[in-house]
Motif scaffolding. Structure first.
Motif, PDB file in Angstrom:
ATOM      1  N   UNK A  10       0.390  -1.262   0.439  1.00 34.03           N
ATOM      2  CA  UNK A  10       0.079   0.230  -0.458  1.00 34.03           C
ATOM      3  C   UNK A  10       0.913   1.129  -0.197  1.00 34.03           C
ATOM      4  N   UNK A  11       2.222   0.862   1.165  1.00 34.25           N
ATOM      5  CA  UNK A  11       3.022   2.371   0.983  1.00 34.25           C
ATOM      6  C   UNK A  11       3.623   2.402  -0.594  1.00 34.25           C
ATOM      7  N   UNK A  35      -5.819   6.431   9.910  1.00 33.82           N
ATOM      8  CA  UNK A  35      -5.212   5.519   9.497  1.00 33.82           C
ATOM      9  C   UNK A  35      -3.636   4.601  10.363  1.00 33.82           C
ATOM     10  N   UNK A  36      -3.523   3.957  10.011  1.00 37.90           N
ATOM     11  CA  UNK A  36      -1.469   3.588  10.383  1.00 37.90           C
ATOM     12  C   UNK A  36      -1.253   2.850   9.827  1.00 37.90           C
ATOM     13  N   UNK A  37       0.546   3.164  10.069  1.00 41.04           N
ATOM     14  CA  UNK A  37       1.075   2.435   9.594  1.00 41.04           C
ATOM     15  C   UNK A  37       2.647   1.523  10.569  1.00 41.04           C
ATOM     16  N   UNK A  38       2.198  -0.081  10.190  1.00 38.17           N
ATOM     17  CA  UNK A  38       2.859  -0.400  11.742  1.00 38.17           C
ATOM     18  C   UNK A  38       4.702   0.227  11.157  1.00 38.17           C
ATOM     19  N   UNK A  39       5.510   0.133  11.912  1.00 35.58           N
ATOM     20  CA  UNK A  39       7.151   1.447  12.008  1.00 35.58           C
ATOM     21  C   UNK A  39       7.756  -0.374  10.810  1.00 35.58           C
ATOM     22  N   UNK A  65      -0.960   7.825  11.693  1.00 35.71           N
ATOM     23  CA  UNK A  65      -0.250   7.238  12.505  1.00 35.71           C
ATOM     24  C   UNK A  65       0.900   6.179  12.579  1.00 35.71           C
ATOM     25  N   UNK A  66       2.156   6.112  13.164  1.00 32.92           N
ATOM     26  CA  UNK A  66       2.923   5.125  13.550  1.00 32.92           C
ATOM     27  C   UNK A  66       3.138   4.926  14.901  1.00 32.92           C
ATOM     28  N   UNK A  67       2.329   3.481  14.913  1.00 37.11           N
ATOM     29  CA  UNK A  67       2.401   3.620  16.344  1.00 37.11           C
ATOM     30  C   UNK A  67       3.462   3.170  16.662  1.00 37.11           C
ATOM     31  N   UNK A  92       3.031 -10.364   9.783  1.00 42.42           N
ATOM     32  CA  UNK A  92       2.071 -10.840  10.784  1.00 42.42           C
ATOM     33  C   UNK A  92       1.771  -9.443  12.046  1.00 42.42           C
ATOM     34  N   UNK A  93       2.482  -8.368  11.850  1.00 37.54           N
ATOM     35  CA  UNK A  93       2.311  -7.114  13.303  1.00 37.54           C
ATOM     36  C   UNK A  93       1.391  -6.381  12.423  1.00 37.54           C
ATOM     37  N   UNK A  94       0.886  -6.325  10.687  1.00 37.85           N
ATOM     38  CA  UNK A  94       0.097  -5.415  10.445  1.00 37.85           C
ATOM     39  C   UNK A  94      -1.231  -6.250  10.762  1.00 37.85           C
ATOM     40  N   UNK A  95      -1.236  -7.959  10.853  1.00 37.89           N
ATOM     41  CA  UNK A  95      -3.054  -8.286  11.287  1.00 37.89           C
ATOM     42  C   UNK A  95      -2.674  -8.566  12.303  1.00 37.89           C
ATOM     43  N   UNK A  96      -2.289  -8.160  13.238  1.00 40.42           N
ATOM     44  CA  UNK A  96      -2.324  -8.397  14.984  1.00 40.42           C
ATOM     45  C   UNK A  96      -3.103  -6.935  14.892  1.00 40.42           C
TER      46      UNK A  96
END
Length: 125
Positions: A10-11, A35-39, A65-67, A92-96
């Protein structure tokens, strides 16, 4: 659905100016969705430089947000890796993250995401 979580594909689509992803993000903004994007996703695609100006602007935009990735999240991701039999901690982090927040996942790899959680709401890019 309270928001959307984006994977690396997506990015990359954002970076390329994909009109479908832009429309999806506009709809999310209009509806006031997070809208979140994990690091780790940022790390997968970020190389810096002027070619990533569009992506840089997106990542620093209001509403994106990048949590933080803390030890609690790391343990939960590890548990989900074990439960799903998958080894890609980024996917897996994206899914969780999406599951824990009631997010839709925007992905270029729907098969990989569904292998982790078949019930996850997805949009393929």
């Amino acid at each position: 659905m309270s928001g959307i979580s984006l994977d690396a594909g997506a990015l990359i689509a954002i970076e390329r100016g994909d009109p479908d992803v832009r429309a999806l993000l506009r709809q999310a903004a209009d509806r006031g969705l997070e809208v979140h994007v994990v690091p780790e996703v940022v790390a997968q695609v970020w190389r810096g430089g002027p070619r990533q100006a569009r992506l840089g602007a997106f990542l620093s935009a209001r509403g994106v947000t990048t949590p933080e990735y803390d030890v609690h999240a790391a343990r939960e991701v590890g548990r989900l890796c074990g439960a799903s039999g998958r080894h890609d901690v980024v996917d897996v982090h994206v899914v969780w993250h999406a599951r824990s927040r009631g997010h839709l996942v925007v992905t270029s790899d729907p098969e990989d995401m569904r292998a982790i959680d078949p019930s996850l709401p997805l949009v393929s890019v």
